[in-house]
Each structure stands twice: as structure tokens, then as C-alpha cells.
Scaffold this active site. Structure first.
Site: not given
Ligand SMILES: NC(=O)c1ccc[n+]([C@@H]2O[C@H](COP(=O)([O-])OP(=O)(O)OC[C@H]3O[C@@H](n4cnc5c(N)ncnc54)[C@H](OP(=O)(O)O)[C@@H]3O)[C@@H](O)[C@H]2O)c1
Length: 349
Positions: A51, A116, A147, A200, A203, A214, A218
Site C-alpha cells: 500500500r 515462487k 533459499a 518465526g 508463516e 509452498d 518449489k
Molecule cells: N521468510 C523466509 O524465510 C523466506 C524464505 C524463502 C523465500 N521466501 C519468500 O519470500 C517472499 C517474501 O517473504 P516474507 O517472509 O518477507 O513475507 P512477508 O513478511 O509477508 O512480506 C511480504 C511483503 O510483500 C509486500 N507486498 C505484498 N503484495 C505486494 C505488492 N503487490 N506490491 C508491493 N509489495 C507487496 C507486503 O506488504 P504489506 O505488508 O503491505 O502486505 C510485505 O511488505 C515470499 O514469496 C516467500 O515465500 C521467504
């Protein structure tokens, strides 16, 4: 002593503007890495959540003293300041942004993704991305599987060397690896899930992990990278969820998850009595693509490893009898952000 001439302007390496979409767990970790590295050729100019966005075409200050946030509609349209050769980083799980990956490539941008749904979404999109990521345009996908563990790179290099990939087997979810590491049924499974969320490792809504969704993404990315045109519907998924857990509200979830305690506890105890361990395994071989809980011998290459470790075994023309194995931490913001930064540095060449 002679003095080396200064490079002529056209020889000076190009500074790439970086747009970071997603400033959640992974996006914030990437911001920290970019701030620590201060690479002279990577200039973060835009950061956005769903947003809000922060924009400065001359570069967002490393100090974090950014201009006031503007409203943002969540689309992938980038300001005109972004030119061919610049980098769009997708650190979201947004389906809308994943649809922008081919569009960004068509505009001449490089794309680096933890999302992904780019390569693991519709097969047509994966084809488009692969066709467009040529002629100097990069598509960085190291963060999508393992990762940043060199899994996709290994598959690509094997194929480039003429190998046919015969089978891939892996524990691809750090969260599910953590949940089943040492689980023998003596502790309620639902408690493990809640503590994984609290620490943490999972999710905020652990159903994303428990459904196998998920891991399916992958496996699709791995299979397609290995040369198999695998469609989403062709992956057989053995979800850990029951219909009641799937439909539970956030408030009802902890109670609904308790329905897993009996069946999973009994299965884990039986598996332990047989001298085996439970693992959530993804398989791709001649029998097709499938995911589910399996009882494995403790010394099985896929069963070893600790905590959030991912494990992947690859059989190919040269690794026919014993597979190539890759193991290591395959989840967490730090390693994922590091993989996103590595992919940006690859763009610089
Ligand atoms: N966390 C891990 O360990 C990990 C590991 C490997 C891969 N990943 C992947 O990395 C990605 C992010 O994970 P995360 O853990 O960082 O998720 P997260 O904490 O939920 O953060 C997601 C971010 O994306 C933003 N977002 C959503 N839709 C958007 C849009 N249309 N335009 C711009 N920003 C947008 C969200 O904004 P709002 O807050 O406004 O919704 C938030 O800032 C995912 O695909 C996840 O599967 C994560």
C-alpha cells in the site's frame, strides 16, 4: 611509473537502479544487506509494500532517512526513472507481481525474485520468462528454492554439460523440516506448529506450509529447470491439513490444529518403533511428481540434516548410481536476502 588512463565514459560500468517490491521479513533483511554493502553500482531508488512506496530517483539514503511514503496500488508499474538494465526485486508472495515478471523483462529490466509464482506459477509464464531472460537480461531465481542453496544452479549446470536429470528428491521446506526434526509423537504436533510460528520458523498462518502448497511451487520450479514441462495439476499433493483446519478462522486455528495430534502422533510413534523418521518429501521421477509425509531410514540422505535444513538429491546421467546431494539451511530471512543480493550482483557481471 606510468599512470593508468581513466576509463572513457562509455566504458564506465553502469549503475543499476533497484526497485524493491516487498519490505516484509525478507525485504527488510535485504535492505540491511544493501545498506551494509553500499555497492557503488547498486542504487536502491524504490521500496514498496502493498500500500505504500518510498521513491527517490537519485537513491534512497543508506541512513534510512527516506522521503515520506506515497500511496501505492500494489501494481508492478515502475516510475520512468527505471531504465533498461535496472533491477526489479520481488520479495513478495504476490500473484499480481508475479504476472509482472515477463513484463519487466520485456521492458529490458532484470528481475530478481523470492516470489515462487514467477517460475512456479502457470507453465506459460515460466516459458515466457525463460525466453525473455536472454540477451543480457537476467532472471535471478536463487532465492526461490533452498533459499540460495546452489540447487537450481546445479541442475542448470548438469544440463548445460549434457546431463539428463533422471530424478530429484528433497526436503524443500525449512518449516516442515523443523517440525519433523526429532518428532516422535510424544509432544502434540499442534504445539510444535504453534511454537514454530512463535519462533518465526513458520508463516504467521502455518497452513501455507502444512498444505504442501509452498513445497509444490518449489518442486514445479525444480522440475521445470530440470527440463520437465510440469503443470501444477500434475503434482500429487498429500496435504497435512483436514477440511476443518483449512476452513478455520485465525481465532479457531489453534484448536482446529489439535485434530492432527492423534493421527500424526500415532504415525510418528509407529515410525519411531520401526527405527525410522518422518519427513515431508518432494519427489520427481519416472513415476511423476508428488509430495507427502514418508517414513525414512535415519541415514537416508534426505532424512539427515538438522533444524530448518533443506536436503536435495539429484540423479542425472553422470550421477546415476549415487546422487549429487546438496544440504544446508534453506529458510530464513538472512539466507534468502543474501540470495537476492547475490542475484543482483550477478546482473552486474
Ligand atoms: N521468510 C523466509 O524465510 C523466506 C524464505 C524463502 C523465500 N521466501 C519468500 O519470500 C517472499 C517474501 O517473504 P516474507 O517472509 O518477507 O513475507 P512477508 O513478511 O509477508 O512480506 C511480504 C511483503 O510483500 C509486500 N507486498 C505484498 N503484495 C505486494 C505488492 N503487490 N506490491 C508491493 N509489495 C507487496 C507486503 O506488504 P504489506 O505488508 O503491505 O502486505 C510485505 O511488505 C515470499 O514469496 C516467500 O515465500 C521467504
Amino acid at each position: 611509473m606510468s599512470v593508468l588512463p581513466l576509463p572513457r565514459p562509455e566504458q564506465q560500468p553502469q549503475v543499476r537502479r533497484v526497485a524493491l517490491l516487498g519490505v516484509g521479513t525478507v525485504g527488510r533483511a535485504l535492505l540491511e544487506r544493501l545498506q551494509a554493502l553500499q555497492h557503488p553500482r547498486l542504487q536502491l531508488c524504490l521500496a514498496a509494500s502493498s500500500r505504500q512506496r518510498w521513491l527517490d530517483a537519485e537513491g534512497l539514503a543508506n541512513s534510512g532517512a527516506w522521503p515520506d511514503a506515497e500511496a501505492h496500488d500494489g501494481s508492478g508499474a515502475l516510475p520512468d526513472a527505471f531504465r533498461p538494465g535496472d533491477i526489479a526485486v520481488d520479495a513478495t508472495a504476490s500473484a499480481e507481481l508475479a504476472a509482472w515478471h515477463p513484463r519487466w523483462l520485456r521492458q529490458g529490466l532484470n528481475v530478481v525474485s523470492a516470489n515462487k509464482l514467477g517460475l512456479g506459477g502457470p507453465l506459460l509464464r515460466q516459458h515466457e520468462i525463460r525466453l525473455l531472460a536472454t540477451d543480457g537480461r537476467h532472471y535471478g531465481d536463487a532465492a526461490t528454492v533452498g533459499a540460495g542453496l546452489p540447487v537450481l544452479r546445479a541442475v542448470r549446470e548438469l544440463r548445460a554439460g549434457g546431463d539428463r536429470i533422471g530424478a530429484i528428491v528433497g526436503v524443500l521446506s525449512g518449516t516442515l523440516a523443523w517440525l519433523f526434526d526429532g518428532y516422535d509423537g510424544s509432544e502434540p504436533f499442534s504445539q510444535r506448529v504453534l511454537s514454530a510460528v512463535a519462533q518465526g520458523y513458520a508463516e504467521p498462518d502455518p497452513r501455507v506450509d502444512l498444505s504442501g502448497e509452498d513445497v509444490k511451487r518449489k518442486l514445479l520450479i525444480l522440475a521445470r529447470t530440470a527440463g520437465y514441462a510440469l503443470e501444477d495439476a500434475e503434482v500429487r499433493v498429500d496435504s497435512l491439513l483436514t477440511p476443518a483446519i483449512e476452513s478455520a478462522s485465525a481465532q479457531q486455528l489453534a484448536q482446529a490444529l489439535a485434530a492432527l495430534d492423534g493421527p500424526l502422533g500415532e504415525r510418528a510413534a509407529r515410525t519411531a518403533r520401526d527405527g525410522k523418521v518422518l519427513r515431508y518429501v518432494a519427489r520427481l521421477d519416472a513415476a511423476g511428481a508428488r509430495l507427502g509425509l514418508e517414513a525414512l531410514a535415519p541415514d537416508d540422505p534426505i532424512a539427515v540434516g538438522r533444524g530448518c535444513d533443506n536436503r536435495v538429491a539429484i540423479w542425472s546421467t553422470r550421477y546415476r548410481d549415487r546422487p549429487l546431494q546438496i544440504q544446508g539451511p534453506g529458510a530464513g530471512a538472512e539466507v534468502t536476502a543474501a540470495a537476492l543480493l547475490d542475484d543482483q550482483l550477478r546482473v552486474l557481471g
